[in-house]
Design an enzyme around this catalytic site. Structure first.
Site, PDB file in Angstrom:
ATOM      1  N   HIS A 228      18.899   8.833 150.418  1.00 39.23           N
ATOM      2  CA  HIS A 228      20.180   9.529 150.183  1.00 39.23           C
ATOM      3  C   HIS A 228      20.290   9.758 148.665  1.00 39.23           C
ATOM      4  O   HIS A 228      19.392  10.332 148.059  1.00 39.23           O
ATOM      5  CB  HIS A 228      21.284   8.648 150.780  1.00 39.23           C
ATOM      6  CG  HIS A 228      22.629   9.284 150.948  1.00 39.23           C
ATOM      7  ND1 HIS A 228      22.902  10.597 150.685  1.00 39.23           N
ATOM      8  CD2 HIS A 228      23.824   8.746 151.360  1.00 39.23           C
ATOM      9  CE1 HIS A 228      24.178  10.847 150.936  1.00 39.23           C
ATOM     10  NE2 HIS A 228      24.761   9.731 151.340  1.00 39.23           N
ATOM     11  N   HIS A 269      15.550  17.727 153.993  1.00 43.81           N
ATOM     12  CA  HIS A 269      16.965  17.462 154.210  1.00 43.81           C
ATOM     13  C   HIS A 269      17.239  17.478 155.696  1.00 43.81           C
ATOM     14  O   HIS A 269      16.654  18.279 156.417  1.00 43.81           O
ATOM     15  CB  HIS A 269      17.831  18.515 153.501  1.00 43.81           C
ATOM     16  CG  HIS A 269      19.239  18.073 153.339  1.00 43.81           C
ATOM     17  ND1 HIS A 269      20.176  18.235 154.329  1.00 43.81           N
ATOM     18  CD2 HIS A 269      19.847  17.431 152.316  1.00 43.81           C
ATOM     19  CE1 HIS A 269      21.319  17.713 153.915  1.00 43.81           C
ATOM     20  NE2 HIS A 269      21.152  17.211 152.713  1.00 43.81           N
ATOM     21  N   ASP A 327      18.484  16.839 144.690  1.00 38.92           N
ATOM     22  CA  ASP A 327      18.038  15.791 143.771  1.00 38.92           C
ATOM     23  C   ASP A 327      16.780  16.147 143.014  1.00 38.92           C
ATOM     24  O   ASP A 327      16.370  15.434 142.106  1.00 38.92           O
ATOM     25  CB  ASP A 327      17.789  14.492 144.557  1.00 38.92           C
ATOM     26  CG  ASP A 327      19.081  13.920 145.088  1.00 38.92           C
ATOM     27  OD1 ASP A 327      20.093  14.029 144.376  1.00 38.92           O
ATOM     28  OD2 ASP A 327      19.081  13.384 146.205  1.00 38.92           O
TER      29      ASP A 327
HETATM   30  N1  CMC Z   1       7.648  14.213 152.139  1.00 39.33           N
HETATM   31  C1  CMC Z   1       6.715  14.246 153.128  1.00 39.33           C
HETATM   32  N2  CMC Z   1       7.013  14.322 154.442  1.00 39.33           N
HETATM   33  C2  CMC Z   1       8.313  14.361 154.786  1.00 39.33           C
HETATM   34  C3  CMC Z   1       9.337  14.348 153.802  1.00 39.33           C
HETATM   35  C4  CMC Z   1       8.962  14.277 152.449  1.00 39.33           C
HETATM   36  N3  CMC Z   1       9.887  14.241 151.490  1.00 39.33           N
HETATM   37  N4  CMC Z   1      10.533  14.401 154.418  1.00 39.33           N
HETATM   38  C5  CMC Z   1      10.296  14.461 155.723  1.00 39.33           C
HETATM   39  N5  CMC Z   1       8.936  14.429 155.958  1.00 39.33           N
HETATM   40  C6  CMC Z   1       8.288  14.528 157.252  1.00 39.33           C
HETATM   41  C7  CMC Z   1       8.378  13.196 158.003  1.00 39.33           C
HETATM   42  O1  CMC Z   1       7.261  12.362 157.742  1.00 39.33           O
HETATM   43  C8  CMC Z   1       8.445  13.646 159.439  1.00 39.33           C
HETATM   44  O2  CMC Z   1       7.127  13.937 159.858  1.00 39.33           O
HETATM   45  P1  CMC Z   1       6.709  13.762 161.423  1.00 39.33           P
HETATM   46  O3  CMC Z   1       7.443  14.860 162.142  1.00 39.33           O
HETATM   47  O4  CMC Z   1       5.226  13.981 161.404  1.00 39.33           O
HETATM   48  O5  CMC Z   1       7.123  12.389 161.829  1.00 39.33           O
HETATM   49  C9  CMC Z   1       9.208  14.989 159.367  1.00 39.33           C
HETATM   50  O6  CMC Z   1       9.001  15.477 158.025  1.00 39.33           O
HETATM   51  C10 CMC Z   1      10.713  14.854 159.605  1.00 39.33           C
HETATM   52  O7  CMC Z   1      11.202  13.823 158.760  1.00 39.33           O
HETATM   53  P2  CMC Z   1      12.416  12.879 159.151  1.00 39.33           P
HETATM   54  O8  CMC Z   1      12.412  11.688 158.269  1.00 39.33           O
HETATM   55  O9  CMC Z   1      12.411  12.653 160.626  1.00 39.33           O
HETATM   56  O10 CMC Z   1      13.645  13.851 158.801  1.00 39.33           O
HETATM   57  P3  CMC Z   1      15.114  13.414 158.537  1.00 39.33           P
HETATM   58  O11 CMC Z   1      15.958  14.603 158.747  1.00 39.33           O
HETATM   59  O12 CMC Z   1      15.444  12.186 159.306  1.00 39.33           O
HETATM   60  O13 CMC Z   1      15.103  12.975 156.980  1.00 39.33           O
HETATM   61  C11 CMC Z   1      15.254  13.039 154.620  1.00 39.33           C
HETATM   62  C12 CMC Z   1      15.611  13.753 155.935  1.00 39.33           C
HETATM   63  C13 CMC Z   1      16.024  13.707 153.483  1.00 39.33           C
HETATM   64  C14 CMC Z   1      15.683  11.570 154.690  1.00 39.33           C
HETATM   65  C15 CMC Z   1      13.734  13.127 154.383  1.00 39.33           C
HETATM   66  O14 CMC Z   1      13.330  14.493 154.298  1.00 39.33           O
HETATM   67  C16 CMC Z   1      13.275  12.369 153.123  1.00 39.33           C
HETATM   68  O15 CMC Z   1      13.029  11.162 153.209  1.00 39.33           O
HETATM   69  N6  CMC Z   1      13.167  13.064 151.944  1.00 39.33           N
HETATM   70  C17 CMC Z   1      12.822  12.413 150.702  1.00 39.33           C
HETATM   71  C18 CMC Z   1      14.042  11.708 150.115  1.00 39.33           C
HETATM   72  C19 CMC Z   1      15.058  12.686 149.551  1.00 39.33           C
HETATM   73  O16 CMC Z   1      14.718  13.586 148.789  1.00 39.33           O
HETATM   74  N7  CMC Z   1      16.339  12.457 149.889  1.00 39.33           N
HETATM   75  C20 CMC Z   1      17.456  13.244 149.354  1.00 39.33           C
HETATM   76  C21 CMC Z   1      18.145  14.048 150.405  1.00 39.33           C
HETATM   77  S1  CMC Z   1      19.291  15.242 149.710  1.00 39.33           S
HETATM   78  C22 CMC Z   1      20.510  14.341 148.902  1.00 39.33           C
HETATM   79  C23 CMC Z   1      21.228  13.348 149.724  1.00 39.33           C
HETATM   80  O17 CMC Z   1      21.429  13.504 150.917  1.00 39.33           O
HETATM   81  O18 CMC Z   1      21.698  12.375 149.137  1.00 39.33           O
END
Ligand code: CMC
Length: 388
Positions: A228, A269, A327
């Protein structure tokens, strides 16, 4: 047991009705009370946006001045909070200190808040929005082992934050207008984002009728995590670790490897599956700030730009709809302004406090129920306690 919806991660559950913020993740649209974030970032100020989020309409000139004055008049914190912050070790993480200091505002004001009274809630909004940058600056000063600087009510909101952060005792900070404007824009871009993890936490916590500062402190705890708000700190650490443009491919390969937990911080996201409109404005602001400071050659910026380009062209990131989020560029701006990475999420929290509060206020000013999710129980069925 058959009659609950099982939705881990709340992928398809709307937890409330709200009139504050609208997001269309497929189209990359973010509206506050109907106004596009791109327009607010360029034409509004943070305090005007606060008024809008809280009240539903933009203020007229008199309302705006009254709001600004009320926030300024409530920006000094009780001495007990300064004493509390001083008790933490200097290298304690700033988010832990901010969380505790915000919770401590409940100790200061609990007997003055009847949450059923609109006037009390209004005063609490002034206190929160007025004091959160003061707390953020105190947290920074404590980290640096320096004396706290009192708020200066002659300064704009972001200018005052930078003054309390970079000023020295008996000596006002020289705050550049471009940097103050960039700081104000960072606050606007973080002001609200509907039912994300921290806002949902504030609503759930607030649904028990708890003190609003306690509910906001719960939101700060949630924001801290790297998935987050903590992502902005993690982005800068990642760019530093990558170190050179030549190393990027190695990190991209790690991010794509199913057996490697590494993720590209600042990408992806839950809701935006096309682009994050905040990231676009942030990138533009980043270019402006670095140009103003003559830092266009900043090596981390070169790494960030190349990383973004590679990720946008790579099949893995395209197929999973992973784009730079808010971010990704904010850390580079804050670093250029002179703010250390541990403070980035504190700044996110400073901007987001108004969003959390607006949601709490929207909830408690209408009829609401205590939040009480159910579960899918996968443990033992009933069994007997062993007796001899
Ligand atoms: N790098 C590489 N792979 C990724 C990333 C990433 N940053 N984000 C998601 N994936 C992949 C993940 O491994 C999964 O792959 P698979 O389908 O093979 O299992 C797929 O994409 C979907 O990911 P998820 O974790 O199920 O998606 P989510 O919607 O639950 O998570 C997220 C969203 C923001 C937590 C995630 O994209 C992430 O961890 N990003 C990096 C951290 C980040 O930048 N966070 C800030 C978000 S914006 C500001 C805020 O909200 O505060």
């Amino acid at each position: 047991n058959g009659y609950f919806t099982f939705d881990p991660g709340f992928m398809s559950t709307a937890s409330c009705e709200s009139k504050i913020t609208f997001i269309d993740g497929d189209e990359g649209i973010l509206l506050h009370r109907g106004y596009p974030i791109e327009q607010l970032a360029v034409n509004s100020t943070f305090l005007e946006t606060c008024y809008l989020l809280l009240n539903g309409e933009l203020p007229n000139e008199a309302q705006k001045q009254e709001f600004i004055t009320a926030v300024r008049n409530n920006s000094a914190v009780d001495p007990s909070i300064a004493n509390l912050i001083r008790t933490f070790k200097n290298d304690a993480h700033p988010m832990a200190v901010l969380c505790s200091a915000t919770a401590a505002l409940a100790a200061v004001y609990n007997d003055q808040i009847d949450i059923t009274k609109a006037e009390d809630r209004k005063l609490t909004a002034y206190r929160l929005i007025g004091q959160i940058p003061t707390l953020a600056a105190m947290v920074y000063k404590h980290l640096k082992g320096e004396e706290f600087i009192a708020p200066d009510s002659s300064l704009d909101y972001a200018e005052n934050y930078l003054h309390m952060t970079f000023g020295k005792a008996g000596q006002a900070a020289k705050v550049s207008q471009v940097l103050a404007k960039a700081m104000d824009r960072i606050f606007i871009l973080h002001a609200d984002h509907e039912q994300n993890a921290s806002t949902s936490t504030v609503r759930l916590s607030g649904s028990s009728g708890t003190n609003p500062f306690a509910a906001i402190a719960a939101g700060i705890s949630t924001l801290w995590g790297p998935a987050h708000g903590g992502a902005n700190e993690a982005v800068l650490n990642m760019l530093t670790e990558i170190g050179t443009v030549e190393n990027i491919d190695k990190f991209v390969a790690k991010a794509k490897d199913k057996n490697d937990a590494f993720r590209l911080m600042g990408f992806g996201h839950r809701v935006y599956k096309n682009f994050d409109p905040r990231a676009k404005v942030m990138k533009q602001t980043c270019d402006e700030v670095l140009a103003e400071l003559g830092l266009e050659g900043e090596p981390l910026l070169a790494i960030a730009k190349r990383l973004e380009q590679i990720a946008l062209e790579d099949d893995y990131f395209i197929s999973k709809k992973l784009y730079p989020n808010v971010d990704f560029y904010s850390g580079i701006i804050m670093k250029a302004i002179g703010i250390p990475a541990e403070m980035f999420t504190v700044i996110f929290a400073t901007g987001r406090a108004v969003g959390w509060y607006s949601h709490w206020d929207e909830m408690v000013s209408t009829s609401y129920k205590i939040g009480r999710p159910r579960q899918l129980y996968t443990g033992y069925t009933e069994r007997n306690y062993p007796t001899k």
